[in-house]
Design an enzyme around this catalytic site. Structure first.
Site, PDB file in Angstrom:
ATOM      1  N   CYS A  39     -26.443 -18.505  -0.861  1.00 55.43           N
ATOM      2  CA  CYS A  39     -26.460 -19.881  -0.381  1.00 55.43           C
ATOM      3  C   CYS A  39     -26.477 -19.901   1.143  1.00 55.43           C
ATOM      4  O   CYS A  39     -25.975 -18.994   1.802  1.00 55.43           O
ATOM      5  CB  CYS A  39     -25.219 -20.610  -0.914  1.00 55.43           C
ATOM      6  N   ASP A  41     -24.694 -21.730   2.865  1.00 57.09           N
ATOM      7  CA  ASP A  41     -23.337 -22.090   3.275  1.00 57.09           C
ATOM      8  C   ASP A  41     -22.791 -21.094   4.297  1.00 57.09           C
ATOM      9  O   ASP A  41     -22.822 -19.879   4.072  1.00 57.09           O
ATOM     10  CB  ASP A  41     -22.439 -22.115   2.025  1.00 57.09           C
ATOM     11  N   ARG A  43     -19.934 -20.255   5.021  1.00 55.26           N
ATOM     12  CA  ARG A  43     -18.748 -19.494   4.595  1.00 55.26           C
ATOM     13  C   ARG A  43     -19.097 -18.274   3.759  1.00 55.26           C
ATOM     14  O   ARG A  43     -18.226 -17.473   3.432  1.00 55.26           O
ATOM     15  CB  ARG A  43     -17.812 -20.412   3.790  1.00 55.26           C
ATOM     16  N   HIS A  98     -21.303 -19.455  -5.235  1.00 62.32           N
ATOM     17  CA  HIS A  98     -19.958 -19.405  -4.667  1.00 62.32           C
ATOM     18  C   HIS A  98     -19.160 -20.649  -5.007  1.00 62.32           C
ATOM     19  O   HIS A  98     -19.717 -21.692  -5.354  1.00 62.32           O
ATOM     20  CB  HIS A  98     -20.028 -19.235  -3.141  1.00 62.32           C
ATOM     21  N   CYS A 101     -19.395 -24.970  -3.747  1.00 64.55           N
ATOM     22  CA  CYS A 101     -20.777 -25.093  -3.264  1.00 64.55           C
ATOM     23  C   CYS A 101     -21.136 -26.568  -3.105  1.00 64.55           C
ATOM     24  O   CYS A 101     -20.998 -27.358  -4.047  1.00 64.55           O
ATOM     25  CB  CYS A 101     -21.726 -24.424  -4.250  1.00 64.55           C
TER      26      CYS A 101
END
Length: 199
Positions: A39, A41, A43, A98, A101
């Site tokens: 992703c 993302d 993080r 994850h 999400c």
């Protein structure tokens, strides 16, 4: 957060000297063994999670770690997959979802995406995941988002298997497909058997 403009200077001063031989070799060769599809993302950092050195992972990051099923026509995700498999000869592909999400949360909670049509259109690549999650009776303590994250990794592995270069390599047993779910809060990885998903 650190000053982004200071990062390259600190890298050059503090990190690069210890890895100068590695980068000298990487300047001449590019042979990663794993395609990591994760992703976007911030993080979820593939190299940190896997403790990989530069040159070990070929990374594709998309919102929701989505992999469109193969279709003719130009497609950046498809081109990256084909390059990793057919040119670089990777041995493994990991699709990593994850916890928490944002893309899966938007779908699970049925957010109004009318003001963001590009996001809404992109998330259509998770339609089969949404259908799969709806068919799985959730345990009382299992959040809908977590169920959808898991279903989405399954669905994206199936989409990945539609790509001709992937299908050929899997059939030749030179490529393994793996599904992971990264828990941001604990650092744990749940694995999903990609071979079972696409068989």
């Amino acid at each position: 957060m650190h000053d982004l403009t200071d990062g390259p200077a600190r890298f050059r001063r503090d990190i690069f000297p210890a890895k100068a031989r590695l980068f000298a070799r990487l300047a001449l060769t590019h042979r990663p063994k794993t395609l990591f599809i994760g992703c976007s993302d911030a993080r979820v950092v593939p190299e940190l999670i896997t403790q990989s050195e530069p040159g070990e992972l070929f990374v594709v990051r998309t919102a929701g770690n989505l992999v469109p099923a193969y279709a003719s026509g130009p497609d950046g995700v498809a081109a990256s997959i084909e390059y990793a498999v057919a040119v670089l000869g990777v041995n493994d592909i990991v699709i990593c979802g994850h916890s928490a999400c944002g893309a899966m949360t938007a779908l699970a909670e049925e957010h109004d995406l009318s003001a963001t049509p590009m996001i809404a259109g992109w998330l259509r690549h998770a339609d089969s995941a949404t259908a799969r999650a709806a068919a799985v009776p959730a345990a009382p303590d299992t959040p809908d988002v977590a169920t959808l994250v898991r279903a989405n990794v399954h669905a994206q592995l199936q989409n990945l298997a539609t790509h001709p270069s992937v299908a050929r390599a899997v059939a030749a047993r030179t490529l393994a497909l793996r599904g992971w779910i990264f828990n941001i809060a604990t650092g744990a990885i749940e694995t999903i058997d990609g071979a079972a998903v696409v068989a």
